[in-house]
Write an enzyme that holds these catalytic residues in place. Structure first.
Site, PDB file in Angstrom:
ATOM      1  N   GLU A  35       0.845  -1.185   0.000  1.00  0.00           N
ATOM      2  CA  GLU A  35       0.000   0.000   0.000  1.00  0.00           C
ATOM      3  C   GLU A  35       0.883   1.238   0.000  1.00  0.00           C
ATOM      4  O   GLU A  35       2.001   1.206   0.514  1.00  0.00           O
ATOM      5  CB  GLU A  35      -0.904   0.003   1.239  1.00  0.00           C
ATOM      6  N   CYS A  70       3.654   8.532   0.964  1.00  0.00           N
ATOM      7  CA  CYS A  70       4.223   7.581   1.919  1.00  0.00           C
ATOM      8  C   CYS A  70       4.375   6.246   1.190  1.00  0.00           C
ATOM      9  O   CYS A  70       3.390   5.671   0.730  1.00  0.00           O
ATOM     10  CB  CYS A  70       3.281   7.452   3.113  1.00  0.00           C
ATOM     11  N   CYS A  75       6.844  -7.241   6.718  1.00  0.00           N
ATOM     12  CA  CYS A  75       8.020  -6.667   7.386  1.00  0.00           C
ATOM     13  C   CYS A  75       8.592  -7.682   8.371  1.00  0.00           C
ATOM     14  O   CYS A  75       7.841  -8.267   9.156  1.00  0.00           O
ATOM     15  CB  CYS A  75       7.630  -5.388   8.119  1.00  0.00           C
ATOM     16  N   CYS A 103       7.185  -5.309  14.833  1.00  0.00           N
ATOM     17  CA  CYS A 103       6.900  -4.529  16.038  1.00  0.00           C
ATOM     18  C   CYS A 103       5.499  -4.922  16.514  1.00  0.00           C
ATOM     19  O   CYS A 103       4.590  -5.104  15.705  1.00  0.00           O
ATOM     20  CB  CYS A 103       6.948  -3.040  15.726  1.00  0.00           C
ATOM     21  N   CYS A 136       2.226  -2.975  15.309  1.00  0.00           N
ATOM     22  CA  CYS A 136       2.116  -2.580  13.897  1.00  0.00           C
ATOM     23  C   CYS A 136       1.481  -3.681  13.060  1.00  0.00           C
ATOM     24  O   CYS A 136       1.869  -4.849  13.161  1.00  0.00           O
ATOM     25  CB  CYS A 136       3.515  -2.264  13.362  1.00  0.00           C
ATOM     26  N   CYS A 190      -0.404   5.628   9.976  1.00  0.00           N
ATOM     27  CA  CYS A 190       0.826   4.905  10.329  1.00  0.00           C
ATOM     28  C   CYS A 190       0.514   3.590  11.001  1.00  0.00           C
ATOM     29  O   CYS A 190      -0.277   3.529  11.937  1.00  0.00           O
ATOM     30  CB  CYS A 190       1.645   5.704  11.331  1.00  0.00           C
TER      31      CYS A 190
HETATM   32  N1  SAH Z   1       9.554   0.314   9.314  1.00  0.00           N
HETATM   33  C1  SAH Z   1       9.838   1.678   9.466  1.00  0.00           C
HETATM   34  C2  SAH Z   1       8.930   2.558   8.641  1.00  0.00           C
HETATM   35  C3  SAH Z   1       7.483   2.183   8.549  1.00  0.00           C
HETATM   36  S1  SAH Z   1       6.522   2.361  10.012  1.00  0.00           S
HETATM   37  C4  SAH Z   1       9.775   2.085  10.909  1.00  0.00           C
HETATM   38  O1  SAH Z   1       9.351   1.284  11.733  1.00  0.00           O
HETATM   39  O2  SAH Z   1      10.208   3.192  11.214  1.00  0.00           O
HETATM   40  C5  SAH Z   1       6.346   4.142  10.134  1.00  0.00           C
HETATM   41  C6  SAH Z   1       6.052   4.622  11.534  1.00  0.00           C
HETATM   42  O3  SAH Z   1       4.755   4.200  11.970  1.00  0.00           O
HETATM   43  C7  SAH Z   1       7.025   4.069  12.562  1.00  0.00           C
HETATM   44  O4  SAH Z   1       7.478   5.080  13.402  1.00  0.00           O
HETATM   45  C8  SAH Z   1       6.172   3.090  13.301  1.00  0.00           C
HETATM   46  O5  SAH Z   1       6.642   2.839  14.588  1.00  0.00           O
HETATM   47  C9  SAH Z   1       4.831   3.755  13.295  1.00  0.00           C
HETATM   48  N2  SAH Z   1       3.732   2.856  13.619  1.00  0.00           N
HETATM   49  C10 SAH Z   1       3.645   1.544  13.366  1.00  0.00           C
HETATM   50  N3  SAH Z   1       2.459   1.065  13.811  1.00  0.00           N
HETATM   51  C11 SAH Z   1       1.799   2.094  14.348  1.00  0.00           C
HETATM   52  C12 SAH Z   1       0.513   2.229  14.922  1.00  0.00           C
HETATM   53  N4  SAH Z   1      -0.320   1.218  15.030  1.00  0.00           N
HETATM   54  N5  SAH Z   1       0.157   3.464  15.350  1.00  0.00           N
HETATM   55  C13 SAH Z   1       0.977   4.519  15.221  1.00  0.00           C
HETATM   56  N6  SAH Z   1       2.199   4.446  14.666  1.00  0.00           N
HETATM   57  C14 SAH Z   1       2.604   3.246  14.221  1.00  0.00           C
HETATM   58 FE1  SF4 Z   2       8.048  -3.041  10.349  1.00  0.00          FE
HETATM   59 FE2  SF4 Z   2       5.861  -1.906  11.305  1.00  0.00          FE
HETATM   60 FE3  SF4 Z   2       7.977  -2.228  12.860  1.00  0.00          FE
HETATM   61 FE4  SF4 Z   2       8.072  -0.427  10.884  1.00  0.00          FE
HETATM   62  S1  SF4 Z   2       6.742  -0.386  12.663  1.00  0.00           S
HETATM   63  S2  SF4 Z   2       9.641  -1.944  11.425  1.00  0.00           S
HETATM   64  S3  SF4 Z   2       6.819  -1.481   9.341  1.00  0.00           S
HETATM   65  S4  SF4 Z   2       6.746  -3.870  11.950  1.00  0.00           S
END
Ligand code: SAH
Ligand code: SF4
Length: 344
Positions: free
Chosen positions: A96, A109, A116, A120, A123, A336
């Site tokens: 996406e 974006c 991934c 995390c 996420c 995000c």
């Molecule tokens: N993988 C990279 C970039 C993609 S995620 C990273 O982790 O930085 C982009 C941002 O969205 C990151 O700061 C991530 O921590 C945040 N993010 C992920 N899941 C989220 C959520 N459910 N709510 C708010 N921010 C989130």
């Molecule tokens: Fe991957 Fe989501 Fe963690 Fe970014 S925030 S590194 S996209 S799992």
């Protein structure tokens, strides 16, 4: 659509690469320039639209390359003007991307991987792990599909979609070079931001490039105990190592680093934590960007508004530069951390 993985992407070639390909096919060099002008000048990747090429050459390009390999399968719009594009890739996988207009500028974006590997815990993008990396050509195609949809090029690009770009280093950097070289798309590197989960080896390598791309590091916690609850091994690096890598980036790239911080209720949103974060940011000359948690189907919750405001105020009062990310695209789950690949 061709499904062969060995077929290259026309969008992955540089101006020079196009010239070289033409000469390897016994074509005059200016044919490469013509194709380059279509791609970099007009954003046209389909050989059939390159009307100044002979028909036989158009057919040859079509046969040899993905041109394009990806297409927009679905558009979801939010009332705030944000549009999420579901992009179907040549092999049936999908990613996406999000178009985010504001009064002053248009931001895209972009995603760098299908799924991934970092996973995390808060996420949605990492839920199923990594499926595969995107190639540079596929990243450029996202940029071109977004531009086509918007009717113009973006002012800013952020690599904050699906995936950990620094774990797809070579293809990401290849795409970044195409996007920022005057010979190709010519964007200013200062208008391009790469976001990383804090993958230290990747940050150090990225610093060695010595280019002025912006780097955003998803720190989420100023201490290791809290951080390790959010990012599982093996990709959870110690805060001290991350900050040392951030310093290196600032020194070599000459850009201030941003610390992204997803605010999670009862996990990392206390006032003492805000103070620690501010001290860390200040001592490393970094900015803080707070991202209140966006709902996904995890056990986490967004803090109440007054908690978010108190946290931000504390970071500011402690002398660090802080912004709170305004939620965009939540209705279309384009915010995000809500982006996912679609299950086939
Ligand atoms: N993988 C990279 C970039 C993609 S995620 C990273 O982790 O930085 C982009 C941002 O969205 C990151 O700061 C991530 O921590 C945040 N993010 C992920 N899941 C989220 C959520 N459910 N709510 C708010 N921010 C989130
Ligand atoms: Fe991957 Fe989501 Fe963690 Fe970014 S925030 S590194 S996209 S799992």
């Amino acid at each position: 659509m061709k499904s062969d993985r060995k077929i290259p992407f026309l969008a992955g070639l540089s101006r020079r690469g196009l010239r070289e390909w033409m000469s390897s096919e016994g074509q005059p060099g200016y044919r490469g320039e013509q194709v380059a002008d279509w791609i970099f000048g007009r954003g046209v990747i389909q050989p059939e639209q390159m009307t100044n090429l002979p028909a036989s050459l158009r057919l040859l390009l079509q046969a040899r390359f993905h041109a394009p390999g990806s297409s927009v399968a679905e558009v979801s719009s939010s009332e705030d003007g944000t549009e999420k594009l579901l992009i179907e890739l040549f092999d049936g996988e999908s990613v996406e991307m999000v178009l985010i207009p504001s009064e002053e500028r248009l931001t895209f974006c972009l995603s760098t991987q299908v799924g991934c590997p970092v996973q995390c815990r808060f996420c949605a993008s990492g839920r199923d792990g990594l499926v595969r990396n995107l190639s540079a050509g596929e990243i450029i195609e996202e940029f071109l599909l977004g531009s086509e949809r918007a009717g113009r090029r973006p002012d800013n690009l952020v690599f904050m979609g699906i995936g950990e770009g620094l774990l797809n280093y070579n293809e990401l950097v290849k795409a970044l070079v195409l996007l920022s070289s005057p010979d190709e798309f010519g964007m200013s590197p200062r208008r391009i931001t790469v976001s990383t989960s804090g993958y230290v080896p990747g940050i150090l390598k990225f610093a060695e490039l010595e280019r002025e791309f912006n780097l955003a590091i998803s720190l989420h916690a100023p201490d290791d105990a809290t951080r390790s609850k959010l990012i599982p091994p093996p990709f959870c690096y110690p805060v001290a190592e991350i900050m040392a890598a951030a310093d290196r980036y600032r020194e070599l790239a000459g850009r201030m680093v941003t610390l992204e911080y997803t605010l999670l209720k009862g996990v990392n949103d206390s006032i003492p934590t805000a103070r620690k974060l501010a001290a860390l940011a200040r001592s490393h000359h970094a900015k803080v960007n707070l991202i209140p948690y966006n709902a996904t189907d995890t056990e986490f919750q967004r803090p109440e508004r007054r908690v978010i405001e108190a946290f931000a105020r504390t970071v500011e009062e402690e002398g660090a530069h802080v912004t709170v990310r305004v939620e965009r695209g939540a209705e279309s789950t384009a915010a995000c951390g809500q982006l996912r690949r679609q299950e086939g």
